[in-house]
Structure formats: C-alpha cells, structure tokens
Design a protein around this motif. Structure first.
Motif, PDB file in Angstrom:
ATOM      1  N   ASN A 237      64.316  44.819 110.300  1.00 29.35           N
ATOM      2  CA  ASN A 237      64.905  45.831 111.166  1.00 29.35           C
ATOM      3  C   ASN A 237      64.405  45.701 112.596  1.00 29.35           C
ATOM      4  O   ASN A 237      63.269  45.293 112.834  1.00 29.35           O
ATOM      5  N   PHE A 239      62.790  47.612 115.652  1.00 29.41           N
ATOM      6  CA  PHE A 239      61.881  48.757 115.653  1.00 29.41           C
ATOM      7  C   PHE A 239      61.135  48.805 116.976  1.00 29.41           C
ATOM      8  O   PHE A 239      61.139  47.841 117.756  1.00 29.41           O
ATOM      9  N   SER A 255      61.683  52.926 113.534  1.00 29.41           N
ATOM     10  CA  SER A 255      62.881  52.080 113.465  1.00 29.41           C
ATOM     11  C   SER A 255      64.062  53.028 113.325  1.00 29.41           C
ATOM     12  O   SER A 255      63.901  54.247 113.349  1.00 29.41           O
ATOM     13  N   HIS A 256      65.244  52.465 113.147  1.00 26.69           N
ATOM     14  CA  HIS A 256      66.397  53.333 112.878  1.00 26.69           C
ATOM     15  C   HIS A 256      66.233  54.041 111.537  1.00 26.69           C
ATOM     16  O   HIS A 256      66.775  55.126 111.327  1.00 26.69           O
ATOM     17  N   LEU A 288      57.959  49.655 109.246  1.00 28.95           N
ATOM     18  CA  LEU A 288      59.019  49.759 110.251  1.00 28.95           C
ATOM     19  C   LEU A 288      59.972  48.570 110.180  1.00 28.95           C
ATOM     20  O   LEU A 288      61.194  48.730 110.288  1.00 28.95           O
ATOM     21  N   GLN A 289      59.430  47.389 110.003  1.00 27.81           N
ATOM     22  CA  GLN A 289      60.254  46.181 110.074  1.00 27.81           C
ATOM     23  C   GLN A 289      61.067  45.937 108.803  1.00 27.81           C
ATOM     24  O   GLN A 289      62.190  45.411 108.896  1.00 27.81           O
ATOM     25  N   THR A 436      67.229  55.746 120.934  1.00 25.12           N
ATOM     26  CA  THR A 436      66.792  54.660 120.061  1.00 25.12           C
ATOM     27  C   THR A 436      67.952  53.779 119.604  1.00 25.12           C
ATOM     28  O   THR A 436      67.770  52.574 119.383  1.00 25.12           O
ATOM     29  N   PHE A 440      67.614  49.785 120.094  1.00 22.77           N
ATOM     30  CA  PHE A 440      67.667  48.821 118.989  1.00 22.77           C
ATOM     31  C   PHE A 440      68.880  47.903 119.059  1.00 22.77           C
ATOM     32  O   PHE A 440      68.873  46.841 118.434  1.00 22.77           O
TER      33      PHE A 440
END
Length: 444
Positions: A237, A239, A255-256, A288-289, A436, A440
């Motif tokens: 993702n 982030f 992150s989203h 997060l990733q 965000t 992103f």
C-alpha cells in the motif's frame, strides 16, 4: 508464561474467543454515552485550547530526483517537509537520501551527540549487558549490539532501504543502521485513541478517527528536521509516516487502510535482558504497507517475535474501529471499547469506558488523571478533528509531533514542534491538514 489474549467476538480474527470475563451490558454502555453528552466543559486540564488556524494549502514543490519529490507545506514561520518516495526498497531509500542529503547529515551528527546523554540517563533501567557495553564501547557499541540482536528478525526490505538511504545521503551504512536502533532504547510518554460510531461527529458518518501524540521532549535535535514521508512502494500500500529526515521507521503513520499509534507501557523497573525480535517501529510500518484490516494487523503483532513493552494502537478503515494492544515480549493483549482498561477490571474512575472509544493518556498506566476522559465525554457524539485538537492542547500531549487520522474524510491532521525558539510544542503549534487520498495518488 504467556498471558491470556483477549479479542472481541466479532473481530474476524479467526481465533476463538479467549475470555470468560463478563463485559458490561450494552445498556450500561448506552447509559454512559447518554451521560457523556450532558457533561459540562469543566475540565481538570492544565492546557488551553489551540485556536491557531489549520493550514490547508497544497504543499509546494521544491525539487525532484529520479524516484522522489520534495515539497514543503506551510510558510516561513512554520512548515513541514513533505517527501514523496517511489519504487523498490533500495530506490525508496536512495531517493530519500539524495533529496535530503545535507539535512540528514546535519541531523545525524546532532542526534548522536544528543543520544549520548539520553542513554546515559537511561542507565538505571538498561539491562546489565547494555550497561557493560556502554562503559567499554560507548553508544555506537550499544547500537551495534541492538542491531545484531534484531537483525535475524528484520525483514530484508528494511535493510535494502537503509542501504539506499546511506548511499543517497553519502553516509556509511553503519551510521544509518545505528540511528534506526534508538527506539529500542528510548522511553517516551505518549497518548492515543480511536473513536467511531456513536462517539463521533455526524461529519464522519460513524467512521473512525484516530489520534497519535508523541511526547519525547523538544530538546531532541530531530525537532529541527520534521518530515512527512509519503511512500509509493512497488510492493504494498501507499502510506505516510510523520517522521524526520533520515528516519524510516514508523512511530506515527497512516495508509488508506490502516493507522498506527504507540506509547510506553513498561514501568520504571529495570530490564534484565534486551529481547531479540523485530524492531517495533519496523513492524508498525509493515502494518501500514501490507495490512488491510484489524485481523491482519493483529495477527502480525501476535505472531511476531517482539522486543519492547509498549502499547500499540491499530485503526482500520475496513473495520471502522480501533484496538489497543499491550505489546511485549510475551504479550499481545487486545483491548476494545468494552474491555476494561488497563488490567481488565475494575476500570479506574479516571478512565470510564465509552462505547465506540478506546483511549490511553500520556501518563503511566493505570492513570488517575481525569483530563482526557473529561474532554472526550464533553465531545462524545461529536468527536472529530477539531475536537481532538482541543483534546491534545488541553491535555498537553504531543510535544514533538502528533497526528490525527480521519479515515471517513480521507484527511490527516499533523503538527510538529516549532523549529524557532522559544519552542512551541506541537500541540500548541499550527496544524496542517492533508488530503490523504491526494497524497497516496500523487504521481511523480
């Protein structure tokens, strides 16, 4: 022995319910919610509301390199670097280092001088082995020892990114690796919370909002190098982590899909050994990733070989909820909004349970400080970004930086301590509001 793990029944963890304790009835929780709505704004808080206008203008481009772009948000009186990084792990690190080379070199030099004093002050609770190394080899020897302890549990992409960062910044790899071991040795008092459903404002439509406030002292030279690092990795993702120039671990980020928070858990008792495992700030960044839900994030935490005694906060857009975790070498105890905290029962008077809220203030737990609960009760049913800005400023939490993740509105509020003197703590300083979704989806 491993403590009992506690999970909400409907969490979709795929793990059987572990608790036989009787939770408060839904009627009691609703009664608490009704009470919260009627509480007068008469707080036992030392701070005052932060009334500075929120900065909402788009960041301004400064320069680009092959796999990165450096922007600045704010003006001459207060600003924060916004750094977009793209590519493989090595490419992410190299772009980071080359974009911010001069700043990173200065920050590292100042940080090592600062760290000497910080570790010296921590000697009473450091393990005997660390004290011995400190006496014979100094801070570098201690950081090298911690690096070697955690290396077998460190995911290779972090090693690759640190090599890229070192090459891009023109620094030895060993220097960069040492800087990234300090979270395993330093204690910081922090605050966290997640609110959703009946607790939040109608503007969130029942969605999740999450707070992470970092209290680490403003004498820290990292205060002079704040950065919002926005990652667009080849794998996983996109982030963002609120961090510093030259530091890639996640103490604060979103992150989203996910948000992370953290604060110290341990008491002031000395540690007997320094555990071997994955550095906690790397594990939080992997949430997060790579993770998309509470189930995957909590499973990652539970299964990891852990090193530190901390509280971790995890929020999920998909689940629309937040969990706090007692995270330790032999511990992964999960708290939701119907789990008495801390220690399960009885709930301290200063920490009443509220439906759709999980929160931990900056004090040693269990905390008897009433401020955080009082502000939350006064805003119950209307908790949003501005309400949390009022909360942190009244409580006085988040001295070096803090962030609020508004998942429902794809927004992140962030504030950092002032670079100028006299220093304004982050909770006193102006907030930046970032879109965000735009961060992103930003292309190079």
């Amino acid at each position: 022995p491993f403590p009992t793990l506690f999970f909400q029944t409907g969490l979709l963890l795929g793990i059987a319910e572990k608790t036989t304790r009787i939770m408060p009835s839904i009627f009691a929780l609703l009664a608490i919610g009704a009470l919260c709505a009627t509480v007068a704004a008469d707080y036992n808080c030392s701070g005052k509301p932060n009334t500075k206008p929120v900065w909402t203008a788009a960041p301004v481009l400064v320069r680009k390199v092959t796999n990165g772009a450096y922007y600045v948000s704010g003006d001459a009186t207060q600003n924060i670097s916004v750094v977009h990084l793209y590519g493989s792990a090595y490419e992410l690190g190299y772009a980071h280092g080359s974009l911010l080379k001069d700043d990173i070199q200065v920050m590292y030099k100042n940080f090592f001088a600062y760290l000497d004093g910080e570790i010296e002050s921590a000697v009473p609770w450091l393990p005997k082995k660390i004290r011995e190394i400190l006496e014979t080899k100094g801070v570098d020897g201690v950081l090298d020892y911690v690096y070697n302890l955690t290396l077998p549990y460190t995911v290779p992409h972090f090693i690759e990114e640190l090599h890229g960062l070192a090459d891009g910044a023109g620094l030895p790899y060993e220097t960069v690796a040492r800087v990234h071991m300090f979270p395993e040795l330093i204690r910081a008092a922090c605050s966290m919370l997640g609110a959703w459903g009946p607790a939040t404002s109608s503007s969130l439509n029942g969605g999740l909002i999450q707070l992470r406030a970092l209290d680490w002292g403003t004498d820290n030279p990292m205060r002079l190098a704040p950065a919002l690092l926005v990652y667009h990795p080849t794998d996983g993702n996109a982030f963002a982590i609120l961090s510093w120039k030259g530091f890639v671990g996640a103490l604060t980020g979103t992150s989203h899909h996910m948000g992370i928070s953290e604060k110290k858990w341990y008491t002031d008792a000395p540690l007997e050994v320094l555990p071997q495992g994955v550095p906690w700030h790397y594990l939080l960044r992997d949430i997060l990733q790579f993770d998309l839900s509470l189930e995957s994030a909590l499973s990652r935490i539970i299964q990891a070989r852990k090193t530190a005694a901390i509280f971790v906060g995890v929020g999920s857009l998909t689940d629309g909820q937040f969990r706090a975790v007692e995270y330790g070498t032999n511990t992964a105890t999960v708290f939701n909004d119907s789990t008495p905290f801390p220690g399960f029962a009885p709930t301290p008077a200063a920490h009443p349970m509220m439906r759709g809220v999980v929160y931990i203030d900056k004090y040693l737990q269990p905390s008897d400080h009433p401020c955080m609960a009082q502000v939350l009760q006064a805003h119950y049913g209307a908790i949003d970004g501005p309400a949390l800005i009022e909360l942190v400023s009244r409580l006085g939490t988040g001295d070096i930086h803090l962030a609020i993740y508004d998942f429902a509105n794809s927004a992140m509020y962030a504030s950092v301590a002032s670079i100028q003197t006299p220093v304004l703590n982050a909770y006193e300083n102006r907030f930046f509001k970032f879109d965000t979704a735009a961060l992103f989806s930003q292309t190079l």
